[in-house]
Design a protein around this motif. Structure first.
Motif, PDB file in Angstrom:
ATOM      1  N   ASN A  63       0.805  -1.211   0.000  1.00 22.23           N
ATOM      2  CA  ASN A  63       0.000   0.000   0.000  1.00 22.23           C
ATOM      3  C   ASN A  63       0.839   1.262   0.000  1.00 22.23           C
ATOM      4  O   ASN A  63       0.310   2.359   0.062  1.00 22.23           O
ATOM      5  CB  ASN A  63      -0.933   0.022   1.218  1.00 22.23           C
ATOM      6  CG  ASN A  63      -1.944  -1.098   1.173  1.00 22.23           C
ATOM      7  OD1 ASN A  63      -2.412  -1.481   0.110  1.00 22.23           O
ATOM      8  ND2 ASN A  63      -2.267  -1.645   2.335  1.00 22.23           N
ATOM      9  N   THR A  71      -4.452  11.282  -5.197  1.00 25.55           N
ATOM     10  CA  THR A  71      -5.538  10.520  -5.810  1.00 25.55           C
ATOM     11  C   THR A  71      -6.873  11.132  -5.409  1.00 25.55           C
ATOM     12  O   THR A  71      -7.132  11.354  -4.229  1.00 25.55           O
ATOM     13  CB  THR A  71      -5.485   9.046  -5.374  1.00 25.55           C
ATOM     14  OG1 THR A  71      -4.228   8.483  -5.756  1.00 25.55           O
ATOM     15  CG2 THR A  71      -6.606   8.249  -6.031  1.00 25.55           C
ATOM     16  N   ASP A  73     -10.735  11.050  -4.714  1.00 31.21           N
ATOM     17  CA  ASP A  73     -11.786  10.090  -4.398  1.00 31.21           C
ATOM     18  C   ASP A  73     -13.145  10.665  -4.794  1.00 31.21           C
ATOM     19  O   ASP A  73     -13.248  11.780  -5.326  1.00 31.21           O
ATOM     20  CB  ASP A  73     -11.766   9.711  -2.915  1.00 31.21           C
ATOM     21  CG  ASP A  73     -11.897  10.914  -1.990  1.00 31.21           C
ATOM     22  OD1 ASP A  73     -12.491  11.935  -2.407  1.00 31.21           O
ATOM     23  OD2 ASP A  73     -11.405  10.849  -0.843  1.00 31.21           O
ATOM     24  N   PRO A 188      -8.784   7.251  -9.740  1.00 33.22           N
ATOM     25  CA  PRO A 188      -8.636   5.825  -9.418  1.00 33.22           C
ATOM     26  C   PRO A 188      -9.574   4.904 -10.173  1.00 33.22           C
ATOM     27  O   PRO A 188      -9.328   3.707 -10.240  1.00 33.22           O
ATOM     28  CB  PRO A 188      -8.933   5.790  -7.913  1.00 33.22           C
ATOM     29  CG  PRO A 188      -9.894   6.919  -7.703  1.00 33.22           C
ATOM     30  CD  PRO A 188      -9.472   8.003  -8.680  1.00 33.22           C
ATOM     31  N   SER A 189     -10.670   5.417 -10.716  1.00 27.21           N
ATOM     32  CA  SER A 189     -11.651   4.552 -11.366  1.00 27.21           C
ATOM     33  C   SER A 189     -12.471   5.365 -12.367  1.00 27.21           C
ATOM     34  O   SER A 189     -12.441   6.600 -12.373  1.00 27.21           O
ATOM     35  CB  SER A 189     -12.581   3.921 -10.330  1.00 27.21           C
ATOM     36  OG  SER A 189     -13.363   4.911  -9.693  1.00 27.21           O
ATOM     37  N   TYR A 289      -4.625   2.046 -17.393  1.00 33.26           N
ATOM     38  CA  TYR A 289      -5.422   0.825 -17.478  1.00 33.26           C
ATOM     39  C   TYR A 289      -5.003  -0.015 -18.687  1.00 33.26           C
ATOM     40  O   TYR A 289      -4.940  -1.251 -18.592  1.00 33.26           O
ATOM     41  CB  TYR A 289      -6.913   1.152 -17.567  1.00 33.26           C
ATOM     42  CG  TYR A 289      -7.768  -0.091 -17.569  1.00 33.26           C
ATOM     43  CD1 TYR A 289      -8.026  -0.780 -16.389  1.00 33.26           C
ATOM     44  CD2 TYR A 289      -8.288  -0.591 -18.759  1.00 33.26           C
ATOM     45  CE1 TYR A 289      -8.783  -1.945 -16.389  1.00 33.26           C
ATOM     46  CE2 TYR A 289      -9.043  -1.751 -18.772  1.00 33.26           C
ATOM     47  CZ  TYR A 289      -9.290  -2.417 -17.585  1.00 33.26           C
ATOM     48  OH  TYR A 289     -10.032  -3.572 -17.590  1.00 33.26           O
ATOM     49  N   ARG A 370     -15.203  -3.683 -14.313  1.00 33.73           N
ATOM     50  CA  ARG A 370     -13.906  -3.585 -13.636  1.00 33.73           C
ATOM     51  C   ARG A 370     -13.406  -2.143 -13.617  1.00 33.73           C
ATOM     52  O   ARG A 370     -12.934  -1.653 -12.594  1.00 33.73           O
ATOM     53  CB  ARG A 370     -12.883  -4.474 -14.337  1.00 33.73           C
ATOM     54  CG  ARG A 370     -11.486  -4.385 -13.727  1.00 33.73           C
ATOM     55  CD  ARG A 370     -10.476  -5.127 -14.578  1.00 33.73           C
ATOM     56  NE  ARG A 370     -10.719  -6.558 -14.574  1.00 33.73           N
ATOM     57  CZ  ARG A 370      -9.989  -7.428 -15.281  1.00 33.73           C
ATOM     58  NH1 ARG A 370      -8.993  -6.981 -16.039  1.00 33.73           N
ATOM     59  NH2 ARG A 370     -10.243  -8.705 -15.231  1.00 33.73           N
ATOM     60  N   SER A 373     -15.254   0.385 -10.930  1.00 40.62           N
ATOM     61  CA  SER A 373     -15.046   0.383  -9.481  1.00 40.62           C
ATOM     62  C   SER A 373     -13.592   0.137  -9.089  1.00 40.62           C
ATOM     63  O   SER A 373     -12.956   0.971  -8.444  1.00 40.62           O
ATOM     64  CB  SER A 373     -15.956  -0.658  -8.816  1.00 40.62           C
ATOM     65  OG  SER A 373     -15.746  -1.940  -9.401  1.00 40.62           O
ATOM     66  N   GLU A 374     -13.029  -1.003  -9.472  1.00 43.96           N
ATOM     67  CA  GLU A 374     -11.670  -1.346  -9.065  1.00 43.96           C
ATOM     68  C   GLU A 374     -10.866  -1.805 -10.279  1.00 43.96           C
ATOM     69  O   GLU A 374     -10.707  -3.012 -10.517  1.00 43.96           O
ATOM     70  CB  GLU A 374     -11.694  -2.448  -7.995  1.00 43.96           C
ATOM     71  CG  GLU A 374     -12.346  -2.007  -6.685  1.00 43.96           C
ATOM     72  CD  GLU A 374     -12.335  -3.110  -5.655  1.00 43.96           C
ATOM     73  OE1 GLU A 374     -11.910  -4.233  -5.992  1.00 43.96           O
ATOM     74  OE2 GLU A 374     -12.750  -2.859  -4.514  1.00 43.96           O
ATOM     75  N   HIS A 377      -5.416  -3.962  -9.625  1.00 48.06           N
ATOM     76  CA  HIS A 377      -5.185  -4.809  -8.466  1.00 48.06           C
ATOM     77  C   HIS A 377      -4.333  -4.055  -7.457  1.00 48.06           C
ATOM     78  O   HIS A 377      -3.593  -3.135  -7.799  1.00 48.06           O
ATOM     79  CB  HIS A 377      -4.484  -6.107  -8.877  1.00 48.06           C
ATOM     80  CG  HIS A 377      -5.386  -7.021  -9.648  1.00 48.06           C
ATOM     81  ND1 HIS A 377      -4.958  -8.219 -10.165  1.00 48.06           N
ATOM     82  CD2 HIS A 377      -6.701  -6.916  -9.995  1.00 48.06           C
ATOM     83  CE1 HIS A 377      -5.966  -8.804 -10.800  1.00 48.06           C
ATOM     84  NE2 HIS A 377      -7.025  -8.029 -10.714  1.00 48.06           N
ATOM     85  N   SER A 378      -4.409  -4.453  -6.200  1.00 49.74           N
ATOM     86  CA  SER A 378      -3.650  -3.762  -5.151  1.00 49.74           C
ATOM     87  C   SER A 378      -2.158  -3.935  -5.344  1.00 49.74           C
ATOM     88  O   SER A 378      -1.367  -3.072  -5.008  1.00 49.74           O
ATOM     89  CB  SER A 378      -4.049  -4.292  -3.767  1.00 49.74           C
ATOM     90  OG  SER A 378      -3.824  -5.695  -3.689  1.00 49.74           O
ATOM     91  N   SER A 380       0.765  -3.866  -7.684  1.00 50.04           N
ATOM     92  CA  SER A 380       1.080  -3.333  -9.007  1.00 50.04           C
ATOM     93  C   SER A 380       1.997  -4.278  -9.757  1.00 50.04           C
ATOM     94  O   SER A 380       2.807  -4.992  -9.188  1.00 50.04           O
ATOM     95  CB  SER A 380       1.737  -1.953  -8.888  1.00 50.04           C
ATOM     96  OG  SER A 380       0.901  -1.081  -8.167  1.00 50.04           O
TER      97      SER A 380
END
Length: 388
Positions: A63, A71, A73, A188-189, A289, A370, A373-374, A377-378, A380
């Motif tokens: 993290n 970032t 939100d 982020p999304s 992405y 995908r 929302s996310e 992956h956490s 990288s």
């Protein structure tokens, strides 16, 4: 009559390919592309640092991120247009009171941003001459020779801009601000991207089209085009240095926009940096992405797409699709401004032409859920990114 009408149509068509318009198109697209790839390379550099730290400490924290990267939100995306509206009103009503402070703050930010823009060039120039060892400046921190050179050049350019007020120097500083914001701010999304761009579209449309009915003036245009007093002139008057000291400096047009003169010099083409940065954040997101998906699919695009989607469409990247949409949106905004002969909210055209093709392509490729929302992956991926 027919010849006169044909001449008018040719003149109108020529105005669309005027040097000022062409410069606006090319520079805005180059800034978005360059800023997006700088952002991608920063991710790669941060991953390398995380690997070094984990190998030296024997543990890995997935993290950990670079503190300089911000970032956005969902909450920030919703309230950013409100904060921008408040700032716009403050500048509209109290510009005379805050213009010097605002000019100084803008000059400081532009200095840092332009130094960031010059850094790769300075690293290339200093690489044969000196090792990339950092020089300590006490409490100010440690810096490489390339960082010191880029900062010195940036300070010099800002000082010349303050002394001359030339539009080309203002454009250079605005370019630095664009690249820095695209590189250091993350979406982020796709959900956050839609919230942010939709809110800013409403913000842009309201302040350009409807503010005149409430405030008897186009707030957006007035704030964007109003020049500020030169800090040297203000300092000279405050210190009573005499009529010949610091009084002949020009007023400054702040680097919150890009301006390009036409070939005849009769007019300027103007584009706010928000119309570059905000779509640029979306382009940066889809580039990251695309890179992530390429790594996840083992360089085989379309492995996870629906069977009825052609292989050719699967090979089209989200970045190229969205970049083409940005170009078409910018062209549409230019045509609309020529037709209506008035300032247009560029995001009214840029947001639909970038978001709608992206959403459509994501749905057809099966990536919409995908990406919404996310998307990442956490952990990288560790493969190398493209170098700029």
């Amino acid at each position: 009559m027919a010849e006169h009408r044909l001449a008018e149509q040719l003149g109108w068509a020529y105005s669309l390919v005027d040097s000022s318009q062409v410069s606006t198109f090319l520079i805005s697209i180059l800034l978005i592309v360059y800023g997006s790839f700088r952002s991608l390379n920063m991710d790669f550099e941060n991953q390398d640092k995380e690997k070094d730290n984990s190998s030296s400490s024997g543990s890995f924290n997935g993290n950990s991120t670079n503190n300089s990267i911000q970032t956005i939100d969902s909450t920030q995306a919703l309230f950013l247009p409100i904060g921008a509206s408040v700032s716009l009103l403050v500048m509209f009503f109290f510009f005379d009171s805050v213009q010097v402070v605002f000019t100084i703050c803008t000059a400081v930010l532009a200095t840092i941003a332009f130094a960031f823009l010059l850094l790769p060039m300075c690293q290339y120039l200093t690489r044969p001459c000196s090792p990339q060892n950092k020089i300590s400046f006490g409490c100010c921190g440690r810096f490489t020779a390339a960082e010191l050179l880029s900062f010195s050049l940036s300070v010099m350019l800002v000082l010349i801009w303050v002394l001359t007020g030339h539009w080309l120097l203002m454009d250079a500083l605005a370019m630095g601000l664009c690249v820095a914001m695209i590189a250091f701010v993350r979406l982020p999304s796709l959900k956050v991207s839609c919230l942010l761009l939709s809110g800013l579209l409403i913000y842009d449309v309201f302040w350009v089209f409807f503010s005149a009915y409430i405030f008897n003036s186009n707030v957006m245009v007035k704030v964007a085009t109003q020049p500020a007093d030169n800090p040297l002139d203000v300092l000279s008057r405050k210190l009573h240095l005499g009529p010949n000291v610091g009084r002949d400096v020009p007023r400054l047009s702040l680097p919150g926009k890009l301006v390009f003169p036409s070939s005849t010099g009769s007019h300027f083409s103007m584009l706010g940096i928000g119309d570059i940065v905000m779509p640029g954040l979306l382009l940066c997101f889809v580039l990251r992405y695309d890179n992530y998906k390429k790594q996840a699919n083992g360089d085989s695009c379309g492995a996870s797409g629906p069977a009825n989607i052609s292989g050719r469409m699967q090979k089209v990247s989200y970045f190229h699709c969205t970049l083409i949409g940005y170009f078409v949106g910018l062209l549409t905004a230019t045509v609309a401004s020529r037709i209506h002969r008035a300032a247009q909210p560029a995001l009214l055209y840029l947001v639909p032409f970038t978001l709608l093709p992206l959403l459509t392509m994501a749905y057809l490729k099966g990536d919409l859920r995908r990406m919404w929302s996310e998307p990442f992956h956490s952990k990288s991926s560790s493969s190398r990114f493209l170098e700029v």
